[in-house]
Design an enzyme around this catalytic site. Structure first.
Site, short mmCIF file in Angstrom:
data_model
loop_
_atom_site.label_atom_id
_atom_site.label_comp_id
_atom_site.label_asym_id
_atom_site.label_seq_id
_atom_site.Cartn_x
_atom_site.Cartn_y
_atom_site.Cartn_z
N GLN A 12 0.84 -1.19 0.00
CA GLN A 12 0.00 0.00 0.00
C GLN A 12 0.88 1.25 0.00
OE1 GLN A 12 -3.65 -0.35 0.52
NE2 GLN A 12 -3.54 1.70 -0.28
N PHE A 13 1.39 1.64 -1.17
CA PHE A 13 2.28 2.80 -1.26
C PHE A 13 1.62 4.08 -0.79
CE2 PHE A 13 0.16 3.16 -5.31
CZ PHE A 13 0.12 4.52 -5.56
N THR A 14 0.29 4.13 -0.81
CA THR A 14 -0.41 5.36 -0.43
C THR A 14 -0.30 5.66 1.06
OG1 THR A 14 -2.51 4.18 -0.20
CG2 THR A 14 -2.04 5.16 -2.34
#
Length: 149
Positions: free
Chosen positions: A78-80
């Site tokens: 989950q890069f966000t």
């Protein structure tokens, strides 16, 4: 490294209408990786996740770990989680590690969970458009960041 951990009664991830990972009782782990994260960070985070006492005992008190209950882990990159929303209305993701760094470190984290004794570790698909479904149990949701422990 950061994790948004959700205790779940079940969770699954779907890519292109195909179920690619699912667990019953356990933890959904949304994993974010930044530029200076290392194998040591992954090992510390895996140890923390495996041993957190977030499952109730017979008296209803948080006294049992993921290992104690024989629960599974569903790891979804989950890069966000490293979004910067301080400027304007469009998030910047410059704080997230590039895929060539993040993908192998995500894989390493999955292996570190297994080494901690988590019997069932499932994953999403790195950089794919994923649909995640879960039943948050409790609800119990925790934020873990290796900069904080």
């Amino acid at each position: 490294m950061r994790i948004l951990l959700q205790r779940v009664s079940h969770a699954r991830v779907v890519v292109d209408d195909r179920d690619i990972g699912s667990i019953d009782l356990g933890c959904l782990l949304l994993l974010g990786i930044t530029h200076d994260d290392s194998h040591q960070d992954a090992d510390r985070l895996a140890r923390k996740v495996a041993n957190l006492r977030i499952f109730p005992n017979d008296a209803g008190k948080f006294d049992r770990s993921l290992i104690d209950v024989g629960g599974g882990a569903l790891v979804v990159s989950q890069f966000t989680l490293f979004a910067d929303t301080s400027q304007g209305n469009r998030p910047s993701f410059l704080g997230a590690a590039r895929p060539e760094q993040a993908s192998p470190l995500c894989d390493y984290f999955v292996q570190a969970l297994r080494k901690q004794g988590i019997g069932r570790v499932e994953t999403g698909q790195f950089a794919a458009d994923m649909k995640v479904t879960l039943c948050n149990d409790g609800p119990v949701t925790l934020w873990l960041d290796t900069d904080e422990f």
